[in-house]
Design a protein around this motif. Structure first.
Motif, PDB file in Angstrom:
ATOM      1  N   ASP A  85      44.520  53.886  60.717  1.00 58.20           N
ATOM      2  CA  ASP A  85      43.556  54.814  59.832  1.00 58.20           C
ATOM      3  C   ASP A  85      44.134  54.644  58.292  1.00 58.20           C
ATOM      4  O   ASP A  85      43.864  53.731  57.352  1.00 58.20           O
ATOM      5  N   ILE A  86      44.859  55.365  58.258  1.00 58.33           N
ATOM      6  CA  ILE A  86      45.694  55.854  56.780  1.00 58.33           C
ATOM      7  C   ILE A  86      46.186  54.612  56.912  1.00 58.33           C
ATOM      8  O   ILE A  86      46.353  53.812  55.272  1.00 58.33           O
ATOM      9  N   GLN A  87      47.135  53.852  56.958  1.00 61.81           N
ATOM     10  CA  GLN A  87      48.145  53.015  56.780  1.00 61.81           C
ATOM     11  C   GLN A  87      46.922  51.709  57.285  1.00 61.81           C
ATOM     12  O   GLN A  87      47.214  51.239  55.534  1.00 61.81           O
ATOM     13  N   ASP A  88      45.528  51.233  57.717  1.00 61.64           N
ATOM     14  CA  ASP A  88      44.745  50.582  56.904  1.00 61.64           C
ATOM     15  C   ASP A  88      44.796  50.737  55.864  1.00 61.64           C
ATOM     16  O   ASP A  88      44.257  49.656  54.590  1.00 61.64           O
ATOM     17  N   MET A  89      43.545  52.139  55.344  1.00 61.55           N
ATOM     18  CA  MET A  89      43.241  52.441  54.686  1.00 61.55           C
ATOM     19  C   MET A  89      44.185  52.125  52.700  1.00 61.55           C
ATOM     20  O   MET A  89      44.138  51.563  51.571  1.00 61.55           O
ATOM     21  N   LYS A  90      45.507  52.422  53.114  1.00 60.54           N
ATOM     22  CA  LYS A  90      46.866  52.435  52.483  1.00 60.54           C
ATOM     23  C   LYS A  90      46.616  51.113  51.736  1.00 60.54           C
ATOM     24  O   LYS A  90      47.639  50.125  50.691  1.00 60.54           O
ATOM     25  N   ASP A  91      47.096  49.955  53.126  1.00 54.97           N
ATOM     26  CA  ASP A  91      46.679  48.304  52.828  1.00 54.97           C
ATOM     27  C   ASP A  91      45.541  48.309  52.096  1.00 54.97           C
ATOM     28  O   ASP A  91      45.796  47.478  50.644  1.00 54.97           O
ATOM     29  N   ASN A  92      44.580  48.733  52.161  1.00 53.79           N
ATOM     30  CA  ASN A  92      43.662  48.349  51.247  1.00 53.79           C
ATOM     31  C   ASN A  92      43.688  48.569  49.989  1.00 53.79           C
ATOM     32  O   ASN A  92      43.129  48.493  49.400  1.00 53.79           O
ATOM     33  N   ILE A  93      43.717  50.025  50.061  1.00 47.54           N
ATOM     34  CA  ILE A  93      43.966  50.271  48.254  1.00 47.54           C
ATOM     35  C   ILE A  93      45.473  48.957  48.091  1.00 47.54           C
ATOM     36  O   ILE A  93      45.144  49.125  46.417  1.00 47.54           O
ATOM     37  N   GLN A  94      46.614  48.871  48.453  1.00 48.84           N
ATOM     38  CA  GLN A  94      47.215  47.898  48.124  1.00 48.84           C
ATOM     39  C   GLN A  94      46.551  46.750  47.562  1.00 48.84           C
ATOM     40  O   GLN A  94      46.405  45.971  46.681  1.00 48.84           O
ATOM     41  N   SER A  95      45.615  46.218  48.408  1.00 54.77           N
ATOM     42  CA  SER A  95      45.411  45.055  48.544  1.00 54.77           C
ATOM     43  C   SER A  95      44.411  44.872  46.701  1.00 54.77           C
ATOM     44  O   SER A  95      43.940  44.348  46.580  1.00 54.77           O
ATOM     45  N   LEU A  96      43.122  46.231  46.893  1.00 59.73           N
ATOM     46  CA  LEU A  96      42.820  46.137  45.357  1.00 59.73           C
ATOM     47  C   LEU A  96      43.360  46.202  44.569  1.00 59.73           C
ATOM     48  O   LEU A  96      43.113  46.106  43.321  1.00 59.73           O
ATOM     49  N   ASP A  97      44.631  47.493  44.536  1.00 56.76           N
ATOM     50  CA  ASP A  97      45.453  47.401  43.125  1.00 56.76           C
ATOM     51  C   ASP A  97      45.908  45.617  42.707  1.00 56.76           C
ATOM     52  O   ASP A  97      45.700  45.662  41.855  1.00 56.76           O
ATOM     53  N   LYS A  98      46.097  44.868  44.040  1.00 52.98           N
ATOM     54  CA  LYS A  98      46.319  43.831  43.065  1.00 52.98           C
ATOM     55  C   LYS A  98      45.347  42.900  42.647  1.00 52.98           C
ATOM     56  O   LYS A  98      45.537  42.334  41.628  1.00 52.98           O
ATOM     57  N   ARG A  99      43.762  43.124  43.191  1.00 52.52           N
ATOM     58  CA  ARG A  99      43.162  42.495  42.942  1.00 52.52           C
ATOM     59  C   ARG A  99      42.620  43.383  40.816  1.00 52.52           C
ATOM     60  O   ARG A  99      42.228  42.375  40.664  1.00 52.52           O
ATOM     61  N   LEU A 100      42.646  44.414  41.512  1.00 54.79           N
ATOM     62  CA  LEU A 100      41.692  45.156  39.869  1.00 54.79           C
ATOM     63  C   LEU A 100      43.440  44.489  39.329  1.00 54.79           C
ATOM     64  O   LEU A 100      43.015  44.488  37.352  1.00 54.79           O
ATOM     65  N   GLN A 101      44.616  44.579  39.220  1.00 58.15           N
ATOM     66  CA  GLN A 101      45.399  44.209  38.250  1.00 58.15           C
ATOM     67  C   GLN A 101      44.899  42.669  37.833  1.00 58.15           C
ATOM     68  O   GLN A 101      44.961  42.051  36.796  1.00 58.15           O
ATOM     69  N   LYS A 102      44.647  41.314  39.135  1.00 57.97           N
ATOM     70  CA  LYS A 102      43.815  40.162  38.478  1.00 57.97           C
ATOM     71  C   LYS A 102      43.140  40.447  37.933  1.00 57.97           C
ATOM     72  O   LYS A 102      43.125  39.732  36.626  1.00 57.97           O
TER      73      LYS A 102
END
Length: 185
Positions: free
Chosen positions: A95-112
């Motif tokens: 679950d933590i790994q999934d959350m990290k992946d989601n956070i990375q995805s959100l970081d990318k989207r936030l950067q965009k």
């Protein structure tokens, strides 16, 4: 050969003298046997005590075995619990790994999104502000033209109101004339 009474008494006395030490020896043997019987009885009692002690030790050993079995069962239960905990921890790690992946995805989207906001800000600053300045410069001319149109419109509305009032009066006069014609006729 016949034995006389004296001979028999002498033989009896000799036998008596010979038997006396045997009797003493037999009495000693009897005493020894009695002592041995007492010792044997004491030994039997000691053996019985040992048997009782051994029985108590057997009971204690059985209790210990039962306790050990209980400990084994508890340890087995703990092993199962530990395995369940390991499985839960593994699930949490996933679950933590999934959350990290989601956070990375959100970081990318936030950067965009931040890049878009920056682009929009620059567009506003460069193009929109320039266009607003042009509109502001032309606004004065438009306001002047609008004011002139409003004055003309106001005059037009005033004329419409006057015409409407005159129409009303004419209709009223026509009605009165019609009434007068009816009265005359």
């Amino acid at each position: 050969m016949a034995l006389t009474l004296e001979d028999l008494q002498a033989i009896g006395s000799l036998i008596q003298d010979s038997i006396q030490p045997l009797r003493s020896d037999i009495q000693g043997v009897k005493n020894d046997i009695h002592g041995m019987k007492v010792d044997i009885q004491d030994t039997k009692d000691d053996i019985q005590g040992l048997k009782d002690d051994i029985q108590g030790v057997k009971v204690d050993i059985q209790d210990t075995k039962d306790d050990i079995q209980g400990l084994k069962d508890d340890i087995h239960g703990m092993k199962v619990d530990i395995q369940d905990t390991k499985d839960d921890i593994h699930g949490v790690k996933v679950d933590i790994q999934d959350m990290k992946d989601n956070i990375q995805s959100l970081d990318k989207r936030l950067q965009k999104v931040e890049n878009r906001i920056t682009h929009i800000g620059l567009t506003l600053e460069n193009k929109t502000n320039h266009n607003i300045q042009l509109l502001a410069e032309n606004h004065i001319n438009l306001v002047d033209k609008l004011n002139e149109a409003i004055r003309i419109q106001n005059k037009s509305i005033l004329y419409e109101v006057q015409v409407s009032d005159l129409k009303s009066r004419v209709e009223h006069l026509e009605q009165e004339m019609a009434d007068i014609k009816l009265k005359i006729a």
